[in-house]
Design a protein around this motif. Structure first.
Motif, PDB file in Angstrom:
ATOM      1  N   PHE A   1     -10.637 -11.213   0.432  1.00 14.49           N
ATOM      2  CA  PHE A   1     -10.432 -10.038   1.643  1.00 14.49           C
ATOM      3  C   PHE A   1      -9.778  -9.653   2.269  1.00 14.49           C
ATOM      4  CE2 PHE A   1     -13.128  -9.448  -2.480  1.00 14.49           C
ATOM      5  CZ  PHE A   1     -12.657  -8.639  -3.193  1.00 14.49           C
ATOM      6  N   THR A   2      -9.899 -10.386   3.771  1.00 14.18           N
ATOM      7  CA  THR A   2      -8.871 -10.840   4.757  1.00 14.18           C
ATOM      8  C   THR A   2      -8.281 -11.647   5.005  1.00 14.18           C
ATOM      9  OG1 THR A   2     -10.861 -12.818   5.318  1.00 14.18           O
ATOM     10  CG2 THR A   2     -11.435 -10.246   5.227  1.00 14.18           C
ATOM     11  N   ALA A   3      -7.300 -11.532   5.893  1.00 15.97           N
ATOM     12  CA  ALA A   3      -6.636 -12.104   6.526  1.00 15.97           C
ATOM     13  C   ALA A   3      -6.421 -13.252   6.855  1.00 15.97           C
ATOM     14  CB  ALA A   3      -5.196 -11.179   7.563  1.00 15.97           C
ATOM     15  N   GLN A   4      -7.385 -13.075   6.791  1.00 13.06           N
ATOM     16  CA  GLN A   4      -7.988 -15.087   7.994  1.00 13.06           C
ATOM     17  C   GLN A   4      -8.340 -15.855   6.898  1.00 13.06           C
ATOM     18  OE1 GLN A   4      -9.641 -11.785   8.527  1.00 13.06           O
ATOM     19  NE2 GLN A   4      -8.473 -12.357  10.830  1.00 13.06           N
ATOM     20  N   GLY A   5      -8.727 -15.581   5.350  1.00 15.66           N
ATOM     21  CA  GLY A   5      -9.369 -15.964   3.960  1.00 15.66           C
ATOM     22  C   GLY A   5      -7.892 -16.285   3.824  1.00 15.66           C
ATOM     23  N   ARG A   6      -6.418 -16.039   3.932  1.00 14.51           N
ATOM     24  CA  ARG A   6      -5.332 -15.583   3.160  1.00 14.51           C
ATOM     25  C   ARG A   6      -4.644 -17.256   3.829  1.00 14.51           C
ATOM     26  NH1 ARG A   6      -6.446 -10.526   2.260  1.00 14.51           N
ATOM     27  NH2 ARG A   6      -5.149  -9.893   4.593  1.00 14.51           N
ATOM     28  N   ASP A   7      -3.700 -17.587   2.783  1.00 14.19           N
ATOM     29  CA  ASP A   7      -2.640 -19.058   3.294  1.00 14.19           C
ATOM     30  C   ASP A   7      -1.407 -17.599   3.709  1.00 14.19           C
ATOM     31  OD1 ASP A   7      -1.183 -18.482   1.303  1.00 14.19           O
ATOM     32  OD2 ASP A   7      -1.744 -20.330   0.295  1.00 14.19           O
ATOM     33  N   GLU A   8      -0.624 -18.506   4.680  1.00 15.57           N
ATOM     34  CA  GLU A   8       0.617 -17.933   4.607  1.00 15.57           C
ATOM     35  C   GLU A   8       1.209 -17.393   3.680  1.00 15.57           C
ATOM     36  OE1 GLU A   8       4.677 -18.391   6.878  1.00 15.57           O
ATOM     37  OE2 GLU A   8       3.115 -20.166   6.967  1.00 15.57           O
ATOM     38  N   LYS A   9       1.129 -17.792   2.599  1.00 20.98           N
ATOM     39  CA  LYS A   9       2.236 -17.308   1.997  1.00 20.98           C
ATOM     40  C   LYS A   9       1.955 -16.061   1.135  1.00 20.98           C
ATOM     41  CE  LYS A   9       4.671 -19.915  -1.034  1.00 20.98           C
ATOM     42  NZ  LYS A   9       5.280 -21.012  -1.500  1.00 20.98           N
ATOM     43  N   GLU A  10       0.751 -16.220   0.940  1.00 17.65           N
ATOM     44  CA  GLU A  10      -0.810 -15.011   0.390  1.00 17.65           C
ATOM     45  C   GLU A  10      -0.631 -13.992   1.452  1.00 17.65           C
ATOM     46  OE1 GLU A  10      -4.098 -17.596  -1.994  1.00 17.65           O
ATOM     47  OE2 GLU A  10      -4.075 -17.105   0.219  1.00 17.65           O
ATOM     48  N   ASN A  11      -0.677 -14.283   2.578  1.00 18.05           N
ATOM     49  CA  ASN A  11      -0.349 -13.079   2.953  1.00 18.05           C
ATOM     50  C   ASN A  11       0.411 -12.325   3.494  1.00 18.05           C
ATOM     51  OD1 ASN A  11      -2.637 -12.243   4.735  1.00 18.05           O
ATOM     52  ND2 ASN A  11      -2.942 -14.210   6.195  1.00 18.05           N
ATOM     53  N   ASP A  12       1.793 -13.136   3.808  1.00 12.24           N
ATOM     54  CA  ASP A  12       3.369 -12.380   3.383  1.00 12.24           C
ATOM     55  C   ASP A  12       3.139 -11.687   1.922  1.00 12.24           C
ATOM     56  OD1 ASP A  12       6.163 -11.895   3.134  1.00 12.24           O
ATOM     57  OD2 ASP A  12       6.366 -14.370   3.378  1.00 12.24           O
ATOM     58  N   ALA A  13       2.829 -12.330   0.611  1.00 14.01           N
ATOM     59  CA  ALA A  13       2.986 -11.004   0.187  1.00 14.01           C
ATOM     60  C   ALA A  13       2.258 -10.736  -0.424  1.00 14.01           C
ATOM     61  CB  ALA A  13       1.847 -12.079  -1.652  1.00 14.01           C
ATOM     62  N   PHE A  14       0.862  -9.871   0.357  1.00 15.33           N
ATOM     63  CA  PHE A  14      -0.158  -9.101   0.480  1.00 15.33           C
ATOM     64  C   PHE A  14       0.974  -7.951   1.243  1.00 15.33           C
ATOM     65  CE2 PHE A  14      -2.729  -6.903   2.925  1.00 15.33           C
ATOM     66  CZ  PHE A  14      -4.756  -6.160   2.471  1.00 15.33           C
ATOM     67  N   ASN A  15       0.969  -8.146   2.194  1.00 18.98           N
ATOM     68  CA  ASN A  15       1.780  -7.467   3.345  1.00 18.98           C
ATOM     69  C   ASN A  15       2.596  -6.626   3.201  1.00 18.98           C
ATOM     70  OD1 ASN A  15       0.116  -7.825   5.731  1.00 18.98           O
ATOM     71  ND2 ASN A  15       1.172  -9.339   6.477  1.00 18.98           N
ATOM     72  N   PHE A  16       3.498  -7.989   1.622  1.00 17.40           N
ATOM     73  CA  PHE A  16       4.655  -6.844   1.371  1.00 17.40           C
ATOM     74  C   PHE A  16       4.892  -5.314   0.502  1.00 17.40           C
ATOM     75  CE2 PHE A  16       7.686  -6.408  -2.408  1.00 17.40           C
ATOM     76  CZ  PHE A  16       8.402  -6.401  -1.954  1.00 17.40           C
ATOM     77  N   ILE A  17       2.965  -5.793  -0.203  1.00 11.03           N
ATOM     78  CA  ILE A  17       2.614  -5.444  -1.194  1.00 11.03           C
ATOM     79  C   ILE A  17       2.378  -3.509  -0.369  1.00 11.03           C
ATOM     80  CG2 ILE A  17       0.528  -4.569  -3.265  1.00 11.03           C
ATOM     81  CD1 ILE A  17       1.456  -7.183  -4.238  1.00 11.03           C
ATOM     82  N   LYS A  18       1.555  -4.258   0.358  1.00 10.74           N
ATOM     83  CA  LYS A  18       0.880  -3.216   1.162  1.00 10.74           C
ATOM     84  C   LYS A  18       1.627  -2.131   1.889  1.00 10.74           C
ATOM     85  CE  LYS A  18      -2.300  -2.414   4.799  1.00 10.74           C
ATOM     86  NZ  LYS A  18      -2.842  -3.144   6.195  1.00 10.74           N
ATOM     87  N   LYS A  19       3.229  -2.576   2.680  1.00 10.56           N
ATOM     88  CA  LYS A  19       3.853  -1.798   2.930  1.00 10.56           C
ATOM     89  C   LYS A  19       4.541  -1.023   2.105  1.00 10.56           C
ATOM     90  CE  LYS A  19       6.870  -1.142   6.708  1.00 10.56           C
ATOM     91  NZ  LYS A  19       6.402  -1.005   7.509  1.00 10.56           N
ATOM     92  N   LEU A  20       5.494  -1.299   0.752  1.00  7.71           N
ATOM     93  CA  LEU A  20       5.943  -1.008   0.177  1.00  7.71           C
ATOM     94  C   LEU A  20       5.096   0.580  -0.556  1.00  7.71           C
ATOM     95  CD1 LEU A  20       8.620  -0.230  -0.815  1.00  7.71           C
ATOM     96  CD2 LEU A  20       8.197  -2.196  -2.984  1.00  7.71           C
TER      97      LEU A  20
END
Length: 620
Positions: A509-528
């Motif tokens: 649920f936190t950026a610190q707990g996600r790896d780089e690829k997961e954060n990339d995916a998360f940020n993509f969905i969040k942005k769009l």
């Protein structure tokens, strides 16, 4: 449960009352309360108690409430009481008294409350193509209250997070605890799989085998907590969809253990399962037995098929769902296994709900075999159905398949990048295709990330199309952190969201707990997703699409004020796309902004679109 045992149980209906000694003198009154100001003045109460039919029923005098009829049925442990509640009836309560002819038996009373119907605009507000839905399995999302993990007296009392078949302890409080996470992701609506009681012996964490239609499962919380959950969602600008299952119940449902009448469910001489075929519903050449098997056959042995043509069953189900809307204020329903229901009942049910709540949203699960089959189940009688289902929208599996084939290439009769174009070109079959739910996966299907072979470019390209096409988009929990697996069995796609349990070592649920690829995916969905929240073009704009050429699919969402251009390059190399072909929609626009990267495109006469990418650009 052994199939033969199931039918031995149900065919001995006539002796079910022999167990009456275990039933309280007045066990249930359902619905347990009602409201004044409803459009329909009729109310039918189900009364359950030991030999309750032998008692005389009296109502205390209450202005506006009339006792119309007392219905006795085959099982003496039931009464169905018909009331009329006049339009000018005031909130308050009246007493229902049950008098016994045996002077040794005490009279039984029930204080029946009539509340004022809610008028808040934020309740029952409907879910539209302005929304983005987040689907959650509460048992697998987050455990907010460990005290309800195991509830004494229930048939399943095991928590085992190492097994996909047992309960894991997630609950409604766990969802409440993460509402800010969901909202910040860009979600506007939450749909949980059914929260009502599933007191079955094994693997009923999914919620689709109800044993009490009026009660939240104690392992998820309480009715009061569910209402708090809806209120908190509304406070944060989130809407709520409730998953409902009129087609069937759990074999351990309280009314299955002491059935009101022999045709409360569809009982066959031996176990008979639905064919899982949708074609008989619309086939002009059908054999009537095939139609009967489709809608009257059981879904699985542990889920008896409700007889919706029985007027008592029809009243019970209709009132139950209206009760939940008014009690909790939910904004929409998703109807499970819609194609296996009695269509006339569903049309009547739909009308009853919409009469009370005109803005309320309903969509049905129709995992069928063609676009025409999907359209058949939608409202409007626009394709010569000869019948109006009244169903506003469906789960659009054709769009899902079209996007997958556009991403993964030609398969069978599909045509690669042209697949999604072909699907949408048939929108003329619907009265209003924008009311359909569009999605890539759910709790019964292989996860999206696995279906695109864990290719992050494909993952982004497909989601960009999902968020920008017509309809109401939905994503399954964990899509934003690249949760994966194939649905063989279903439990593999119902894993826990890491961080939802206090003992979890990783918190995604936190950026610190996600790896780089997961954060990339998360940020993509969040942005769009957050862009979609504010884009009238993507929410309610018209759709114009162009015939795909050279592996590139281009379409537009537009209003009088805004135009968004979507370009999907399915090739394995960059494409230089001349845009003169699209001048009908581009008009005088000369520049654009990539809404994901925020990059400015100062000249859009030629677009250099990277391989396997969907660009979403707002024209300036």
């Amino acid at each position: 449960m052994n199939r033969q045992i199931v039918f031995i149980t149900f065919l001995t209906f006539f002796v079910s009352h022999l167990a009456a000694q275990s039933i309280a003198p007045l066990d249930r009154v359902e619905p347990m309360n009602w409201w004044t100001g409803m459009q329909n003045p009729k109310l039918q109460l189900l009364i359950h108690g030991n030999n309750i039919a032998a008692r005389e029923v009296q109502l205390s005098n209450y202005p506006g409430v009339t006792l119309e009829k007392i219905n006795k049925v085959e099982n003496a442990n039931y009464l169905f009481i018909d009331l009329t509640i006049a339009a000018n009836t005031q909130p308050g309560s009246f007493t229902i008294t049950f008098l016994s002819k045996n002077k040794k038996d005490k009279k039984l009373t029930y204080n029946y409350e009539l509340k004022a119907k809610h008028t808040d605009a934020v309740r029952a507000q409907g879910v539209t193509n302005k929304d983005l839905i987040y689907l959650i399995m509460p048992d697998r999302f987050a455990n907010g209250d460990k005290t309800n993990d195991i509830v004494k007296g229930m048939r399943e009392t095991t928590i085992n997070r190492d097994s996909m078949f047992y309960r894991h302890g997630g609950d409604i409080q766990g969802v409440i605890d993460h509402l800010d996470y969901i909202r910040d992701l860009g979600i506007t609506t939450i749909w949980m799989t059914p929260e009502i009681e599933n007191d079955m012996p094994h693997a009923s964490y999914h919620g689709y085998a109800a044993t009490d239609f009026y009660k939240i499962d104690p392992r998820y919380g309480t009715n009061d907590l569910y209402k708090i959950y809806v209120d908190k969602c509304h406070e944060k600008g989130l809407k709520v969809i409730k998953d409902v299952v009129p087609n069937h119940c759990g074999s351990e449902s309280w009314f299955m253990l002491d059935m009101p009448m022999k045709d409360w469910v569809h009982v066959w001489p031996k176990y008979t399962q639905t064919t899982y075929k949708d074609q008989p519903a619309m086939d002009p050449h059908r054999a009537e037995m095939d139609w009967k098997l489709q809608v009257d056959g059981w879904f699985v042995p542990s889920m008896p098929d409700m007889n919706e043509s029985n007027p008592y069953v029809a009243n019970y189900l209709t009132q139950n769902y209206i009760w939940w809307i008014e009690y909790a204020g939910v904004d929409g329903f998703r109807i499970d296994t819609y194609a296996y229901n009695d269509l006339q009942f569903m049309a009547n049910w739909m009308t009853a709900v919409k009469n009370e709540y005109p803005k309320f949203t309903i969509f049905g699960e129709t995992l069928v075999h063609s676009i025409a089959s999907q359209a058949f189940y939608c409202d409007g009688n626009v394709i010569n159905q000869g019948f109006d289902t009244k169903l506003p929208g469906i789960t659009d599996i054709a769009v899902k398949d079209g996007i997958y084939e556009s991403l993964n290439g030609k398969f069978g009769w599909m045509e690669g990048v042209s697949s999604i174009y072909n699907v949408l070109s048939q929108d003329f079959l619907y009265k209003d295709p924008t009311r359909n739910l569009v999605f890539m996966d759910n709790h019964d299907m292989s996860r999206y990330y696995s279906m695109v072979k864990e290719d992050l470019n494909k993952y982004k390209a497909g989601l960009a199309m999902l968020f920008t096409t017509r309809g109401i988009p939905e994503i399954y929990y964990g899509t934003e952190i690249l949760m994966k697996n194939f649905s063989d069995p279903d439990g593999k796609v119902r894993e826990d969201f890491k961080g939802g349990w206090a003992e979890d070592k990783i918190n995604k649920f936190t950026a610190q707990g996600r790896d780089e690829k997961e954060n990339d995916a998360f940020n993509f969905i969040k942005k769009l997703a957050n862009y979609r929240k504010t884009s009238e073009a993507l929410q309610t704009g018209k759709l114009m699409q162009y015939v795909p050429e050279n592996g590139v699919y281009v379409y537009f969402r537009y209003t009088d004020n805004k135009t968004v251009m979507i370009v999907f390059n399915s090739n394995d190399k960059e494409v230089s796309l001349a845009t003169k072909r699209f001048e009908e929609r581009i008009g005088n626009h000369k520049s654009a902004r990539n809404v994901v990267s925020d990059a400015m495109l100062s000249n859009i006469e030629m677009l250099n679109v990277p391989a396997m990418t969907t660009w979403v650009i707002e024209l300036n």
